[in-house]
Design a protein around this motif. Structure first.
Motif, PDB file in Angstrom:
ATOM      1  N   UNK A   1       0.842  -1.190   0.000  1.00 34.86           N
ATOM      2  CA  UNK A   1       0.000   0.000   0.000  1.00 34.86           C
ATOM      3  C   UNK A   1       0.880   1.243   0.000  1.00 34.86           C
ATOM      4  N   UNK A   2       0.529   2.176  -0.875  1.00 35.36           N
ATOM      5  CA  UNK A   2       1.187   3.475  -0.902  1.00 35.36           C
ATOM      6  C   UNK A   2       0.189   4.541  -0.456  1.00 35.36           C
ATOM      7  N   UNK A   3       0.703   5.734  -0.222  1.00 34.20           N
ATOM      8  CA  UNK A   3      -0.137   6.825   0.285  1.00 34.20           C
ATOM      9  C   UNK A   3      -1.293   7.119  -0.675  1.00 34.20           C
ATOM     10  N   UNK A   4      -2.397   7.590  -0.117  1.00 38.99           N
ATOM     11  CA  UNK A   4      -3.518   8.008  -0.927  1.00 38.99           C
ATOM     12  C   UNK A   4      -4.339   6.890  -1.512  1.00 38.99           C
ATOM     13  N   UNK A   5      -4.366   5.736  -0.847  1.00 34.20           N
ATOM     14  CA  UNK A   5      -5.166   4.623  -1.335  1.00 34.20           C
ATOM     15  C   UNK A   5      -4.633   3.990  -2.592  1.00 34.20           C
ATOM     16  N   UNK A   6      -3.337   4.020  -2.754  1.00 33.55           N
ATOM     17  CA  UNK A   6      -2.703   3.461  -3.942  1.00 33.55           C
ATOM     18  C   UNK A   6      -2.142   2.073  -3.675  1.00 33.55           C
ATOM     19  N   UNK A   7      -2.117   1.256  -4.714  1.00 33.85           N
ATOM     20  CA  UNK A   7      -1.405  -0.023  -4.695  1.00 33.85           C
ATOM     21  C   UNK A   7      -0.029   0.185  -5.309  1.00 33.85           C
ATOM     22  N   UNK A   8       0.979  -0.448  -4.718  1.00 32.70           N
ATOM     23  CA  UNK A   8       2.313  -0.420  -5.319  1.00 32.70           C
ATOM     24  C   UNK A   8       2.823  -1.846  -5.441  1.00 32.70           C
ATOM     25  N   UNK A   9       3.650  -2.067  -6.452  1.00 37.81           N
ATOM     26  CA  UNK A   9       4.282  -3.368  -6.659  1.00 37.81           C
ATOM     27  C   UNK A   9       5.793  -3.195  -6.596  1.00 37.81           C
TER      28      UNK A   9
ATOM     29  N   UNK B   1      12.739  20.422   7.799  1.00 33.75           N
ATOM     30  CA  UNK B   1      12.011  19.179   7.953  1.00 33.75           C
ATOM     31  C   UNK B   1      10.765  19.087   7.085  1.00 33.75           C
ATOM     32  N   UNK B   2       9.667  18.686   7.721  1.00 32.64           N
ATOM     33  CA  UNK B   2       8.406  18.458   7.012  1.00 32.64           C
ATOM     34  C   UNK B   2       7.896  19.727   6.338  1.00 32.64           C
ATOM     35  N   UNK B   3       8.045  20.853   7.004  1.00 32.14           N
ATOM     36  CA  UNK B   3       7.576  22.117   6.427  1.00 32.14           C
ATOM     37  C   UNK B   3       8.308  22.418   5.119  1.00 32.14           C
ATOM     38  N   UNK B   4       9.639  22.289   5.151  1.00 33.64           N
ATOM     39  CA  UNK B   4      10.401  22.551   3.929  1.00 33.64           C
ATOM     40  C   UNK B   4      10.030  21.568   2.823  1.00 33.64           C
ATOM     41  N   UNK B   5       9.932  20.280   3.171  1.00 31.37           N
ATOM     42  CA  UNK B   5       9.633  19.276   2.159  1.00 31.37           C
ATOM     43  C   UNK B   5       8.309  19.591   1.468  1.00 31.37           C
ATOM     44  N   UNK B   6       7.293  19.950   2.245  1.00 28.30           N
ATOM     45  CA  UNK B   6       5.998  20.291   1.659  1.00 28.30           C
ATOM     46  C   UNK B   6       6.105  21.542   0.785  1.00 28.30           C
TER      47      UNK B   6
ATOM     48  N   UNK C   1       3.630  13.360   1.749  1.00 26.90           N
ATOM     49  CA  UNK C   1       4.064  14.555   1.011  1.00 26.90           C
ATOM     50  C   UNK C   1       4.629  14.151  -0.342  1.00 26.90           C
ATOM     51  N   UNK C   2       5.419  13.068  -0.349  1.00 29.08           N
ATOM     52  CA  UNK C   2       5.993  12.575  -1.604  1.00 29.08           C
ATOM     53  C   UNK C   2       4.894  12.258  -2.615  1.00 29.08           C
ATOM     54  N   UNK C   3       3.790  11.703  -2.141  1.00 27.22           N
ATOM     55  CA  UNK C   3       2.691  11.341  -3.034  1.00 27.22           C
ATOM     56  C   UNK C   3       2.079  12.559  -3.713  1.00 27.22           C
ATOM     57  N   UNK C   4       2.269  13.743  -3.123  1.00 32.51           N
ATOM     58  CA  UNK C   4       1.762  14.971  -3.735  1.00 32.51           C
ATOM     59  C   UNK C   4       2.673  15.486  -4.843  1.00 32.51           C
ATOM     60  N   UNK C   5       3.864  14.915  -4.974  1.00 34.09           N
ATOM     61  CA  UNK C   5       4.829  15.349  -5.982  1.00 34.09           C
ATOM     62  C   UNK C   5       4.446  14.734  -7.328  1.00 34.09           C
ATOM     63  N   UNK C   6       3.942  15.548  -8.241  1.00 38.24           N
ATOM     64  CA  UNK C   6       3.349  15.053  -9.474  1.00 38.24           C
ATOM     65  C   UNK C   6       4.412  14.882 -10.567  1.00 38.24           C
TER      66      UNK C   6
ATOM     67  N   UNK D   1       6.602   5.764 -10.946  1.00 33.83           N
ATOM     68  CA  UNK D   1       7.600   4.863 -10.372  1.00 33.83           C
ATOM     69  C   UNK D   1       8.354   5.608  -9.277  1.00 33.83           C
ATOM     70  N   UNK D   2       8.673   4.897  -8.202  1.00 32.74           N
ATOM     71  CA  UNK D   2       9.401   5.504  -7.082  1.00 32.74           C
ATOM     72  C   UNK D   2      10.595   4.615  -6.735  1.00 32.74           C
ATOM     73  N   UNK D   3      11.780   5.197  -6.762  1.00 33.42           N
ATOM     74  CA  UNK D   3      13.013   4.482  -6.433  1.00 33.42           C
ATOM     75  C   UNK D   3      13.573   4.984  -5.109  1.00 33.42           C
ATOM     76  N   UNK D   4      14.259   4.078  -4.406  1.00 33.66           N
ATOM     77  CA  UNK D   4      14.877   4.408  -3.120  1.00 33.66           C
ATOM     78  C   UNK D   4      16.331   3.946  -3.151  1.00 33.66           C
ATOM     79  N   UNK D   5      17.217   4.788  -2.629  1.00 34.77           N
ATOM     80  CA  UNK D   5      18.621   4.428  -2.566  1.00 34.77           C
ATOM     81  C   UNK D   5      19.228   4.793  -1.227  1.00 34.77           C
TER      82      UNK D   5
END
Length: 563
Positions: free
Chosen positions: A110-118, A405-410, A445-450, A501-505
């Motif tokens: 499950x990803x943010x906003x009611x999304x499915x992720x694989x 922090x969170x404020x800047x990221x948003x 917040x990341x999920x809001x990044x279009x 697609x979302x990648x993590x490193x």
């Protein structure tokens, strides 16, 4: 600039003959079984492997790539990416031939906003070792249940017997795997065979392409033509072409579709078009308490995102977004300048780059010039052109926003969504401890990044190398305001309802402190422009992709740790 080379362009008669041959080939493809299609992918994979050396050398010559480590760019973004794509296609078709969904066995979450992720990376033990510390997920649009996604997967390969006709793929002129992988997706997703028109910059790759993709050519599903704008115009208006796919600029797209870059009241193109068009990609740096080693590594990371391939990437990081409240922001910019100064000058090779750089110089006369690269601060007193003009060259800008922090990221996400041109890819740099402080809000917040591809502590461009991920703009662009494009490619599991697609490193390679310094426990990524052995690592990765085996890993790792 590299010296311009002249190559023979296709004639109208040759194009007509190619389209007629492809029309017949489309009918033969429609009649093939899934097993036969899988075998064609395997034969093509073998042909790519056999042509890899010739392909890489032709790309190096075409671009004037400096000899040595930077040749790794051509291995990785050419034959390596193509081998990975065709291997994944063969696996998908084989799985479907047994009656299974091509998405069966994928780990869903499950990803943010009611999304499915694989989960797409790592998908096996080889990838776990080769890309240790990296992972990647494909996100679907909100509300799609994983069971339904698995059931629906397959796209055109669920429609055996479908004849998708003949399409035109207008190939990119900067990354040599783009055109071939676009052709592959056209075939799998839509049962559409293709004319691949090369950008003139890649005219010198014709022979290597014809060798690498000989099985597709012999099967009648691909023809490769060389030509300038006139050849493209003839092809786009040809009655035998039913669809166009372009990788390039928004201006070129609008000229094809509307015959104008300003007046979009009437379509000139009488067929559908899909596209991947680039934009101004952000690099969002979440402030934190960084060591000097952190600052240096991430400075190299930022510079890589701008200077890979000489800066001629549609996914290049151009707008660095910093917190004005971050105590280390000035030191970070200083270290970025030091990294730029440490790299040997590299002449731009892509046509028109000199004009783009001149535009930047005119808008920002006070910008810093460092070894042929331009470093620009953008604030309320300067031009805002860097935020809306894709310079497609060695131009890096930075701007500052309030918050920590969170404020800047948003704030940074809002800025990227509203102020920057395009939605192809975005990268985020954040220390794990700072991400942990945000908890679930970070992904929210990341999920809001279009953006179509997002990299967290990894350049979003690396998503291009993972065939099971999607590649393309964030969905929703209309034809009249096409932005970074319409549609996706790659998507090897042929899933519907793809959003991004979302990648993590890793924040930086793991190190162990020793008496006389630090010892790396994991290597610097081979795609870094500062890697010393990028050519050796990338060549060996390509050889591994041609024929995977545990015995090849020690050689890859040995060179990687020297980088």
């Amino acid at each position: 600039m590299t010296a311009a080379l002249t190559f023979e362009f296709a004639t109208e008669a040759e194009i007509d003959a190619d389209i007629e041959a492809l029309t017949q080939g489309a009918a033969r493809w429609a009649a093939k079984s899934l097993h036969e299609r899988a075998e064609l992918m395997k034969r093509t994979h073998a042909a790519i492997a056999a042509a890899a050396d010739e392909w890489t050398e032709a790309a190096v010559v075409a671009k004037g790539t400096p000899r040595g480590s930077l040749e790794g760019e051509e291995w990785m973004s050419g034959p390596y990416a193509s081998l990975s794509g065709f291997a994944a296609a063969a696996e998908t078709l084989e799985q479907m031939a047994t009656g299974k969904s091509p998405a069966a066995g994928l780990k869903a979450g499950k990803a943010a906003g009611g999304r499915t992720k694989f989960r797409m990376l790592p998908s096996n033990l080889f990838e776990y070792n080769l890309f240790h510390g990296f992972s990647a997920d494909l996100w679907l649009t909100p509300g799609v249940a994983p069971e339904l996604a698995v059931e629906k997967a397959g796209l055109g390969q669920k429609r055996l017997g479908e004849n998708g006709g003949v399409g035109l793929v207008l190939g990119a002129g900067n990354i040599s795997a783009i055109g071939p992988l676009d052709v592959l997706y056209e075939l799998l997703a839509f049962n559409r065979v293709s004319v691949l028109k090369l950008n003139p910059t890649f005219g010198g790759l014709t022979a290597a392409y014809e060798k690498a993709f000989a099985p597709l050519i012999e099967a009648g599903v691909l023809r490769i033509v060389n030509g300038a704008a006139e050849v493209g115009q003839y092809l786009t208006s040809h009655p035998g072409i039913c669809h166009v796919h372009i990788t390039g600029s928004g201006l070129t797209h609008d000229m094809i579709v509307f015959g104008s870059t300003t007046d979009k009241s009437e379509r000139k193109l009488d067929k559908p078009i899909s596209s991947e068009l680039g934009g101004v990609s952000p690099i969002i740096v979440v402030p934190g308490n960084w060591s000097k080693a952190d600052l240096r590594f991430q400075a190299e990371h930022v510079v890589t995102q701008r200077l890979h391939n000489g800066g001629h990437n549609c996914i290049a990081g151009q707008a660095l977004v910093l917190s004005k409240d971050w105590a280390q922001k000035d030191e970070f910019i200083k270290v970025i300048g030091e990294v730029l100064a440490s790299l040997a000058p590299r002449d731009p090779w892509y046509p028109g780059t000199d004009k783009k750089i001149a535009l930047a110089d005119a808008s920002y006369p006070e910008a810093a010039k460092i070894n042929g690269r331009t470093l620009i601060k953008v604030d309320g007193s300067t031009s805002q052109d860097l935020l809306t003009t894709e310079y497609f060259g060695p131009v890096l800008g930075y701007t500052e926003l309030p918050g920590m922090g969170e404020e800047f990221f948003a704030n940074a996400v809002d800025f990227a969504n509203e102020r920057l041109d395009g939605t192809l890819g975005a990268s985020i740099i954040v220390k794990p401890s700072d991400r942990k402080k945000m908890g679930g809000r970070f992904e929210g917040i990341l999920a809001e990044l279009r953006y179509g591809t997002i990299g967290v502590n990894v350049w979003s461009a690396i998503g291009f190398l993972v065939p099971s991920l999607s590649w393309g703009a964030y969905p929703g662009n209309p034809l009249e305001a096409v932005g970074s494009g319409i549609g996706i490619v790659h998507n090897a599991h042929l899933l519907e309802d793809v959003e991004r697609s979302v990648l993590w490193g890793p924040f930086r390679p793991a190190h162990r402190a020793l008496t006389h310094g630090e010892f790396a426990l994991s290597p610097k990524p081979a795609w870094f422009v500062t890697a010393k052995t990028g050519d050796q690592v990338s060549k060996r990765l390509t050889q591994f992709a041609a024929k995977p085996g545990w015995g090849k890993l020690p050689g890859i790792f040995a060179h990687a740790f020297k980088g």
